[in-house]
Design a protein around this motif. Sequence first.
Motif: not given
Lengths: 351, 351
Positions: B93, B99-100, B96, B117-119, B51-56, B2, B47
Motif C-alpha cells: 500500500e 496484491l494479486l 501504491r 498471465n498475472a499482470a 490502468p492497463t495502458a499506463r502499465s504497458l 468510453k 475517471s
Amino acid sequence: MKPTLQTVADRVGVSRSTVSNAYSRPDQLSPELREKILDAARELGYSGPNPTARSLRSGRAGAIGVLFTTALSIAFTDPYAVQFLRGLAEVAEDNRTGLLLVPLRDDDEGALEAVRNAAVDGFVVYCVPGWYKAMEAAWARGIPVVNSDHFGSLFVGIDEIASTRAAGEHLMRLGHRRIAIVADYISPDRRTGEVSVPSVEGLGSYVSRERLTGYRDAFAAAGLPWSDVITISAAGNSREHGAAAAAHALDRSPRPTAVVATTDLLALGVLDALAARDLRPGRDVSVIGFDDIPDAAQAHMTTVRQPALERGRIAGRLLLDPPDDPADRRVVLPTELVVRASTGPAPAGSN
Amino acid sequence: MKPTLQTVADRVGVSRSTVSNAYSRPDQLSPELREKILDAARELGYSGPNPTARSLRSGRAGAIGVLFTTALSIAFTDPYAVQFLRGLAEVAEDNRTGLLLVPLRDDDEGALEAVRNAAVDGFVVYCVPGWYKAMEAAWARGIPVVNSDHFGSLFVGIDEIASTRAAGEHLMRLGHRRIAIVADYISPDRRTGEVSVPSVEGLGSYVSRERLTGYRDAFAAAGLPWSDVITISAAGNSREHGAAAAAHALDRSPRPTAVVATTDLLALGVLDALAARDLRPGRDVSVIGFDDIPDAAQAHMTTVRQPALERGRIAGRLLLDPPDDPADRRVVLPTELVVRASTGPAPAGSN
DNA sequence: GCCAAGCTCTGTATCGGTCGAGATGGCTGT
DNA sequence: ACAGCCATCTCGACCGATACAGAGCTTGGC
C-alpha cells in the motif's frame, strides 16, 4: 532486453501474429509449426505473451478487484469473509481470472488512487459503507460493481430485515423484554459504548441498518418500543470488540436478559463477556449472533445462517457475466434461524 | 464509447500529453490548466488514465502476485499466513501497489497459465513446495520472486533448523525419549498417518525438511536416534488435521511423552486430541508448536515465535526494491523459543 | 539589450500484444 | 481446366496511455 513476440517470430521466421496464435489460438496454425515456435520461445527464454499488453488489446484485465473496508488482518480474521472470498476465488479461477485485493484502510486520496488505478474487470465490494468516496470512484470506473448492499445494479445478498426479524420474534416468544443490541458502524466515531439510535433508517451502514430494522420490527410487533432497547456500538468487527461492547450491557442494572449482535464474531465476544462474569448463556442471558460461522456451532450459539460460500460464488458470476434481465441482476439468498443453547426463556421475575 | 485521454484533450483543446501530465505529473503544467482539465474530465465521465495502458507504457504493473499452495480457505485460516499477508499489504500500500492472489489449487496447466498471465511486478511465494512447476513458471517470467524457502536469490526467512533444534534441546533437557512429530508434506500422497522418514534431507518441502532436521539434530546430540522418533504425516495444515494425526501417536502403546508439530495450527490440533483423551498437556504429554500465533498463547502452548508481520513487510520491500548487494538479498530473522505450560518433565517411569 | 535558463505545453515514437481482413496454396468436385 | 473451399499464415491498424526531445514564450542576470 527481454524477448517479445517479435523476437521469437524473427527467430523462427514467421510473423508476429503467428507466434501470438501459437499461444492464444492453437487451432489457427499447424501443430508442427506451433511446436517449433514454442521450442524457439523456450530457447530464447520467452515465457509467453506479456499479460499487460494482452490485456490492453483484448480489453480484459483478467482480475476482479476486491474492495475491503477493514484492515486485511481483520477482514481475514472473520471466517465469514474468508468463506465469501473462497466462493469468489472458485469462480474466478474457473474463469481464468485473478483476485486483486484493494484494502481501503482509510477513505483517503490514497484509497481513491488505488481504486482508480486497479487493473480489473470489475469490483466486488465487501462490506464497505455506502458513504465511502472510494465507492464513488469504483462506480466512476464504468466497470461492473457487485455489492452486498443496495448500491449498484448488481447485487447479491440476503433479506437482512426478515432474518433478524425472525431472530427477534424468537426472543419475543421466549419472553425477553430487556434487550441490548451490539453492532458495528452505528456511531459516527466508531467507538465502543452505548449510543442512541433514534432513527434506525438514518444509519449509514447498510448491514447494521437492515439488521437493526429487523429486530426493531419484531420487538415493535410484540409491543416493545425501540426506545427501550439498548444499542451499543462496537469499535470493529472482532471478538474483542464484541466483548468490550457487551460489558456496557452486562454491567448495567437491571441487566438485559438478552444481548444480540449483528455478527457472530461480535456475539462470540458477548459470550466471552458472559463467561468472564460467570453468567450462563441461554439461562442468565440469551445471545444471538449472525452468519453461523463454525465457531458459532462450537459455542452452541443461536444465530442466523447465511450461505457465505454461495454468496461469494454468485458475486463472481454476476460480475463476470452480468445477466441482461435486470431482475436477474439482484440475487437474494435464503437464510435460516439456527436455534442453539445460547437462547432460552427470560429468567423468571426478570420483568 | 468510453472517454480516453484524447477525448478530454479534444474537449479542452490541449494535447494528449498535457492531459496525461494533469494526472501523473501535476508539476508539469499550470494549476489553472490542470483544474480545467480535471473539470472537463469529470464532465465527460472520465475517471483517470486506463490502468492497463499506463502499465504497458510505464513498464510497471502496480501489483505483487501472491502465490499460495493451499486453498484460499485454508491459507487464510492460518493466523500466521494472515499476519504475513498483512505485513506484505502494508508495504504494498505504501508503494501504491496492489496484491494479486494466485492460488495454486493444483500444480496443473491452469495454475501455470495463471502464473504466466498475472499482470504483476513480482511474486511473493508463500509456502509452495519447490518441486511445483508453477515455481518454474514464476521464475521464467524474469521478474523478482521472493521466497521463504531457499529457491531464488531473494529470500526472507528464519533459521528453521536452529529454531527447532532449540525446541528439541528443551525436550531433551526435560528428559523425553519417546517422541512423535506431526508434520505436513512429509508423505508423498499427503495422507494422515505414520510414515517412515529415513532421510530427512530427502523431503521435498523446505519447511518440513528444515524443521525436522533441527529436531533430529537436537535428539541426536542427546543420543536419541532418529529411527526411534515417530513421524506422522498430517493431511493439511489445520487444527483438524493436527488432531487426526495426533491420534496416531496418542493411541500407541507405549504412548509418546511428547508430540511436537511443525506449525501451531497442527499443534493446537494435538492439544485437542489430548483433551479428547483426558490427557494433560505438559504433564502426561508435552506439546510444542511453531509460529506463536495468538491462539498458542491462549492455549498456554510452548512454541517457537517467528515475526510473521515483519516477514511479510520484508518480503514486500525485497520485491519492490531489490538490494544490489547479494548479501542483502537474503534476510534471516530471529526466532525465540517461548516456553509455556504445554511442556514439562517427562512423566516418571516413562523410560 | 542579449543570451541562458525556466516554465509550459506539443508532437511523435513506443510499450507488446490482439484483431480482422486478406493473401497463398493445395485439394476437391464437376 | 476452373471455381470454390479449407487450412495456414501475413499485414496493418489499433488498444490507451507515457517518455522524451524540443518549441514557444517569459524571466533574470550582467
